[in-house]
Each structure stands twice: as structure tokens, then as C-alpha cells.
Design an enzyme around this catalytic site. Structure first.
Site, mmCIF file in Angstrom:
data_model
loop_
_atom_site.group_PDB
_atom_site.id
_atom_site.type_symbol
_atom_site.label_atom_id
_atom_site.label_comp_id
_atom_site.label_asym_id
_atom_site.label_seq_id
_atom_site.Cartn_x
_atom_site.Cartn_y
_atom_site.Cartn_z
ATOM 1 C CG ASP A 33 39.769 42.502 47.064
ATOM 2 O OD1 ASP A 33 39.313 43.606 46.761
ATOM 3 O OD2 ASP A 33 39.982 41.606 46.236
ATOM 4 C CE1 TYR A 34 40.770 38.950 56.903
ATOM 5 C CE2 TYR A 34 41.208 41.308 56.965
ATOM 6 C CZ TYR A 34 41.208 40.068 57.578
ATOM 7 O OH TYR A 34 41.656 39.952 58.865
ATOM 8 C CG PHE A 36 45.281 38.524 47.187
ATOM 9 C CD1 PHE A 36 46.063 39.666 47.273
ATOM 10 C CD2 PHE A 36 45.612 37.566 46.241
ATOM 11 C CE1 PHE A 36 47.146 39.864 46.424
ATOM 12 C CE2 PHE A 36 46.693 37.746 45.397
ATOM 13 C CZ PHE A 36 47.462 38.899 45.485
ATOM 14 C CG ASP A 37 44.957 42.707 50.550
ATOM 15 O OD1 ASP A 37 45.635 42.562 49.518
ATOM 16 O OD2 ASP A 37 43.988 43.484 50.632
ATOM 17 C CB SER A 82 49.926 48.260 43.614
ATOM 18 O OG SER A 82 51.086 47.912 44.330
ATOM 19 C CD GLU A 112 41.595 60.486 44.793
ATOM 20 O OE1 GLU A 112 42.083 61.495 44.300
ATOM 21 O OE2 GLU A 112 41.973 59.322 44.516
ATOM 22 C CE LYS A 114 41.835 49.822 46.632
ATOM 23 N NZ LYS A 114 41.149 48.804 45.811
ATOM 24 C CG ASP A 116 35.604 46.087 43.266
ATOM 25 O OD1 ASP A 116 36.774 45.840 42.913
ATOM 26 O OD2 ASP A 116 34.820 45.212 43.649
ATOM 27 C CD GLU A 172 39.708 51.237 39.361
ATOM 28 O OE1 GLU A 172 39.682 50.079 39.812
ATOM 29 O OE2 GLU A 172 40.766 51.899 39.274
ATOM 30 C CE1 TYR A 224 43.268 56.719 39.951
ATOM 31 C CE2 TYR A 224 40.984 56.005 39.758
ATOM 32 C CZ TYR A 224 42.337 55.716 39.741
ATOM 33 O OH TYR A 224 42.751 54.439 39.484
ATOM 34 C CE LYS A 289 45.263 59.115 44.759
ATOM 35 N NZ LYS A 289 44.673 59.517 43.456
ATOM 36 C CE LYS A 313 41.396 46.149 48.995
ATOM 37 N NZ LYS A 313 42.055 45.128 48.168
ATOM 38 C CB CYS A 407 17.117 16.180 35.277
ATOM 39 S SG CYS A 407 16.132 17.696 35.137
ATOM 40 C CB CYS A 410 12.712 15.372 33.285
ATOM 41 S SG CYS A 410 14.421 15.522 32.715
ATOM 42 C CB CYS A 425 18.749 18.161 32.189
ATOM 43 S SG CYS A 425 17.369 17.109 31.639
ATOM 44 C CB CYS A 431 13.582 18.744 30.829
ATOM 45 S SG CYS A 431 14.039 19.316 32.481
#
Length: 672
Positions: A33-34, A36-37, A82, A112, A114, A116, A172, A224, A289, A313, A407, A410, A425, A431
Site C-alpha cells: 500500500d505504501y 502504491f500511494d 475513497s 475508527e 481501518k 483491511d 468492511e 461503520y 472523521k 495508514k 526435484c 528425487c 515434480c 518421490c
């Protein structure tokens, strides 16, 4: 310079759209997430400076991902927007300053956890659950009502209360850590792909087509946020509404807190940054909020987010350690899984010594070298995973790690099927881990449930040469002399074991089929195959296409069982088990006829139905004298069609001029 900027914007847009698709549609996390943000913020900054290069479908303008085509698409009455987010306390204080600038100093926050998980919107009419819709792209989502009804913490009917005639409540859906670990282990035992974290497992579950399968996976849900027409006449603020919905019977998190100022908020964040590891479920931050509804309206919205809320986050705990070696585990299905052996390091409250690397693609993507210093996180706070290597600390002359070609157990050359990431395998009968794993699987609780036998005993018997395949279990009674005197194995233990083996002969066909350990054949698939074909001989003589025609059986499953049952050594083993007395056909129950209105008529059922399952419709047809067919042909009198029936079946039925009737028309035929 201009061309470089445009190229960078296009690259980030493409990357983030793909990550969004993987995350929201396929429920797979390819990036933290970090990270991505940070990429999203970089793109937002570039688009602000160079708006002429912004893509109309830029991920900065989207709330979530695309809509899956498996479910009915429903438009949200109130968009599921979002939240803006931050990993930085100063940015949180800046948010507080912006709020104060607009509405003054007289306000409160609600904090609240958050969760996942998977966002969901529930619609209630006169206290009854009528619709459940996923976030989707924020304006419309997938209707998954039947699946959500299986979640026990979500009420179908509210008790009497002072609630509106019609309202939506947001929440959620998530999976507790213990359930995730148990179910993931079952998937691994069945040779199925495992999930990286509870969030992906919950999301993957809610998108299943079969609600009966969803019911087998223990999901939970916290609610929520309330939406209703004229909501402000019912409640003055968010805190009041949360207290009210609790009294209506909704599952609300007990850790929600009313805060008087930003310092209270920061104290709440600091507490849960540490204590989150004690929770039975995953959280990845805190949602803040503004409490008062009128003040929320004054603050308003941006194009994608409310200005009265933000999420803080937590950064995933990340540590550096040394990659000491990589070992390769061979499972009972032959799948070879690489495991990183690490220099022990403390991470999220536990000492981490190993991390999964999943497959050869992951090793190549990370570009791992021997002796690398690596960054390790806990995926979903549970399973340790290597995020990257610290190239600056790479030993001089370090050799790149290459995936083995043979493998490790074997030495058989590994195979990799087209479209799959895992190496296998193929030496399943020679095996050791595969042989022992298959026998251990066979005796398991959900398979044959053989009392008096355990995994360690199977290991011992194999090492001593007493067993080398499943059928050898049923010959142990002839080798009792070899058992007497084994450590922790007295006469009473031997008697209990032999009694357990004998009792297993009465287990139904679907249990035996599941117990064989055929790749991709889990408990539910085994049951569907047994019900459809009635016996092992019918399955063995069916083509892969005929097997695939069974409801909910895909091509890969069909191909796997067809290949297995057409190997001479497997059929010889099945014959030995037959001779030992195991059940390889379902016990046909005498049909009690409720009427003969369908006598002489043939039927095929396809699709999803409102009031009855396909199994119930089958029983109903047969109890009134009708006969079920397994495929569309000129012999078919009626095709009973439900929602989402396959287009190929529909086309074939129309070509052969087979009458297509609905569930209600079938019931009318019976009643008449």
C-alpha cells in the site's frame, strides 16, 4: 524534457491501472500500500504540473478498480468514495488546520480502526436485508447479496427499532487471522494456490459464484457508516448514528472512539500502531472523521474524497536481514515451493527465520543473489515476505540464484505447465514427500478420517517399508508381527488403528475420491463429480469435455482428473482399493415419488436459480417421475434455464429446438 515527462506519466498511469485491476478485480496485491500511494502521489504531482498529459482514465481520478463481469452491476445511490490518506503525522495536522479554517474550533473527530478487508454497502428495506453491493469503481459495484447473506454477523432481519424504512449501511468484510491460516493450509493441502493475506482471501471468497462455498469460509463484517434520506433529522452526528445502529443489531467495532482534538487522535494512532498486533483481525491504519453531519456538509467533497475525513495508514513493519539460503519444499501434489532461510530477525513482535518466495517468477522478479541483504515485511501482518534486496550491500561477486531444474528430493526433471507459475515434480509414485503426503492426505479428517493413524505414524511406516502407497494401509492387518514392538505402538494402538482402517471402508464415494489426492480435486469438486457420475468407472470413461460439463467444474480440473484416471498405475491402485472394500459408487437412494406429472420427460438444469439449488431442482424433477440428462441432445425434452447459463448450451438448445423453461415454469408443470 517534455517528452520525458509525458513518458513518465504514461508509465505511472499504466502501472497504477494494472495494480488497481489486480487489487480490486483479481484480489491480488502486487505492491505494498505504501509503495502504491507513493506512486499515486508522484503521478498526481506530475499531472498537476502538466495537465495536458493526463490520461482521461488516470488512476488519480478513480476510486477503485473495474467491475467484474460475474455479477449484476448495480449503481450506488450514494457513491462509495475513497478517503485521502497519509503516512505522515504533519500531514494529519495540516488536515486538522484545513478543517478548522472552514468550520472553526468547535468540533469533534470520530476515530475508527481501518480494517483491511473488502468494502460493502448493505441496503435494508423495513428492517430486511435486500441488497449487498461491493465498492466497484465507486459509482457502481457488483451485487453479491446471496454471498453476503452467509456472513453470520450480518443480520437478515433487524429486530424492532426506530430505524428508517429504507437505508444503506457501509462496512468492511474481513477474515480473522486464525481462519485465514487454517483455510490457507487446507488450500495448500489440496494443491490449490494459497492467498497472500486475509484481505485477498476475503475478497476472493465474496466473488465466488457458489454461495454454499462462501458459507464454508468464516467471514466477518464490521459496519461503520449510515446513509438514509433525511438522515440529519434522525441524528445530528456520526457518533449518534453508530450508537443507534449497534442497538438495531449491527456488528460495530468496539474500539471506535470520540476525540476532542488532534492530540487525542494522535494518541489513538500511537496506541493502535503497537496494539494492532494483538487483534484477531488485520488493520492497516486509522480513519478520522469529523463527527457533526452539518459540519461535514460545510466541508464538502473533492472529486473523489470527502474533505471531512482522512485515513492515517501504518507503514508495514520492514526490517533488513541476510538471506542465508533457499530451500525447496515438495508438496503432496508435486508442487515445488521455494522458501527463503533468513538470519533470524524480530518483525511485528515475532522472530522471523523464513519467508515464502512462492515460485521461480518471484525469485527472478526480486533478482536475488546468494548472501543478499533483503528487506522483509509481513504480508497482511501474517506471512513474512521478501520485498526487495538491498543492492548496495550485495557481496562482491555474489551469484544470482537460479531455480533448480530437478526435484530436490528425487532428482527428477521438473515440469512447468503452460499458464502456471509453479514447477512440479512429475515423479508422484517415486518421490518421498509426494508418496507420504498423499497417504497423510488420505487418512485426514475431511477425507477418510482413519482413527488411530497420524502423520508421524505414516512417516514411520514408510521409512520401515511397511507402506508405499494408499492400498498398503489395507494390507497392514496381514503384517501385525512387524508392528508389534514399534516405539509407542502397543497391541491396543495396533487394534485401534486396524479398527479405524476397517471402518474407513464405509466412507462414501466422494470421501474416497477426495482422499485419492488428485491435483485440483478438493472436497466440493469431489462431491459434485460423485453426484453427477455416480461411480468411478463413469468418471474414468468420460472425456475431459464431459467432465467439464459438470456444473462448477473448470477445464483445468477436468483435465487433471481425466489424466489421473487414465494412468495404468493409478487404475491398478484403484482396483486394489476396490478389492479391499472401499466405496467407489454412491449409494443410490430409493426415490419416493411425490407424483408422476413429469414421467417420460427428460430434463437438464443449467444456471443459477432464485428459490432452489440445482440439486434441489434435480430431486424435485426425479421425485415427480422426470429423468435427468447430463448434456444437451435430441433426447432432451426440456432445458431448465437459470441466470448466467452458458451461451454455448443456450445456442445448442436453440439449434436442436429444445424447449427452454424457467424455474417457475417447471414448478407450474409439476403443479399441473
Amino acid at each position: 524534457m517534455s517528452a520525458d515527462i509525458q513518458s513518465k506519466i504514461e508509465q505511472l498511469t499504466q502501472e497504477l491501472n494494472e495494480y488497481n485491476y489486480q487489487y480490486y478485480v483479481l484480489a491480488q496485491s502486487l505492491i505494498s500500500d505504501y509503495d502504491f500511494d507513493q506512486k499515486l502521489k508522484e503521478l498526481e504531482s506530475l499531472e498537476a504540473q502538466f495537465p495536458q498529459y493526463r490520461d482521461p482514465n488516470s488512476p488519480t481520478l478513480k476510486v477503485g478498480g473495474d467491475i467484474t463481469q460475474k455479477f449484476k452491476t448495480v449503481k450506488h445511490k450514494w457513491p462509495m468514495m475513497s478517503l485521502g490518506n497519509t503516512y505522515n503525522e504533519q500531514e494529519l495536522k495540516d488536515f486538522d488546520s484545513r478543517v478548522r479554517k472552514t468550520i472553526g474550533d468547535d468540533f469533534q473527530y470520530v476515530c475508527e480502526l481501518k480494517f483491511d478487508g473488502l468494502s460493502i454497502s448493505l441496503t435494508y428495506e423495513h428492517g430486511k436485508l435486500v441488497k449487498a453491493v461491493t465498492r466497484g469503481d465507486g459509482t457502481q459495484g457488483d451485487e453479491v447479496t446471496n454471498n453476503v447473506r452467509t456472513i453470520r454477523s450480518i443480520p437478515h432481519q433487524l429486530k424492532k427499532g426506530n430505524y428508517p424504512d429504507s437505508f444503506e449501511i457501509r462496512g468492511e468484510i474481513f477474515m480473522h487471522k486464525s481462519a485465514f491460516l487454517r483455510l490457507n493450509q487446507e488450500r495448500e493441502d489440496n494443491g490449490d494456490q494459497t492467498y497472500a493475506n486475509p484481505r485477498n482471501f476475503a475478497s476472493g471468497t465474496i466473488k465466488l459464484q457458489d454461495s454454499a462455498e462462501v458459507a464454508k469460509r468464516p467471514l466477518d463484517c464490521f459496519l461503520y457508516f449510515l446513509y438514509a434520506d433525511n438522515r440529519n433529522k434522525l441524528f445530528e452526528n456520526h457518533w449518534e448514528s453508530i450508537e443507534a445502529v449497534k442497538s438495531w443489531g449491527f456488528h460495530v467495532c468496539e474500539h471506535t472512539k470520540l476525540c476532542n482534538n488532534i492530540q487525542d487522535v494522535l494518541d489513538f494512532i500511537h496506541y493502535w500502531d503497537t496494539e494492532r498486533h494483538q487483534l484477531s483481525y488485520e488493520i492497516d491504519g486509522i480513519v478520522i472523521k469529523v463527527n457533526d453531519y452539518a459540519q461535514q456538509e460545510d466541508l464538502g467533497f473533492t472529486a473523489k474524497s470527502p474533505r471531512w475525513a482522512i485515513s492515517y495508514k501504518f507503514k508495514a513493519e520492514r526490517v533488513e536481514t541476510i538471506l542465508e539460503s533457499i530451500s525447496y519444499q515438495v508438496g503432496r501434489t508435486g508442487a515445488v515451493t521455494p522458501v527463503a532461510n533468513l538470519q533470524p530477525v524480530l518483525l511485528a513482535g515475532t522472530t522471523v527465520k523464513r519467508a515464502s518466495l512462492h515460485n521461480a517468477n518471484e525469485i527472478a522478479r526480486l533478482d536475488l543473489h546468494e548472501g543478499d541483504t533483503v528487506f522483509v515485511e509481513k504480508g497482511g501482518e501474517i506471512i513474512p515476505k521478501i520485498i526487495s534486496a538491498n543492492i548496495e550491500k550485495r557481496p562482491e561477486g555474489a551469484v544470482a540464484i537460479s531455480y533448480p531444474t530437478h526435484c530436490p528430493e528425487c532428482n527428477t526433471e521438473l515440469v512447468r505447465q503452460e499458464g502456471e507459475a509453479v514447477h512440479y515434480c512429475p515423479n508422484e509414485d517415486g518421490c518421498r514427500p509426494q508418496i507420504v503426503g498423499k497417504i497423510q492426505h488420505f487418512i485426514g479428517r475431511k477425507m477418510m478420517d482413519i482413527q488411530g493413524l497420524g502423520d508421524e505414524t505414516i512417516e514411520t511406516f514408510f521409512r520401515l517399508g511397511l507402506i508405499s502407497k494408499i492400498s498398503d494401509l489395507y494390507a497392514l492387518k496381514d503384517h501385525q508381527d512387524n508392528l508389534v514392538g514399534l516405539e509407542r505402538f502397543g497391541q491396543k494402538s495396533i487394534d485401534n488403528m486396524l479398527a479405524g482402517i476397517e471402518a474407513s471402508k464405509q466412507k462414501p464415494f466422494e470421501k474416497v475420491l477426495f482422499g485419492l489426492g488428485i491435483r485440483h480435486i478438493g472436497e466440493t469438486v469431489a462431491k459434485k463429480l460423485a453426484q453427477h457420475f455416480k461411480n468411478i468407472d463413469a468418471i474414468a470413461t468420460a472425456t475431459a469435455l464431459e467432465i467439464e460439463a459438470v456444473p462448477d467444474i473448470g477445464f483445468r480440473i477436468a483435465e487433471s482428473i481425466h489424466f489421473y484416471l487414465n494412468q495404468d498405475e493409478h487404475w491398478a491402485e484403484i482396483q486394489k482399493l476396490k478389492d479391499a472394500g472401499l466405496q467407489f459408487a454412491i449409494e443410490e437412494k430409493e426415490v419416493v415419488f411425490a407424483g408422476d406429472g413429469l414421467a417420460g420427460k427428460t430434463f437438464l438444469i443449467s444456471g443459477v436459480f432464485v428459490d432452489y439449488s440445482r440439486e434441489e431442482l434435480t430431486a424435485l424433477i426425479e421425485s415427480h417421475g422426470g429423468k435427468m440428462l447430463s448434456s444437451i441432445s435430441a433426447k432432451l425434452n426440456f432445458l431448465v434455464a437459470g441466470d448466467k447459463m452458458g451461451p454455448s448450451k443456450l445456442a445448442k438448445a436453440e439449434k436442436l429446438q429444445v424447449p427452454i423453461i424457467s424455474e417457475s415454469e417447471l414448478l407450474a408443470m409439476i403443479n399441473n
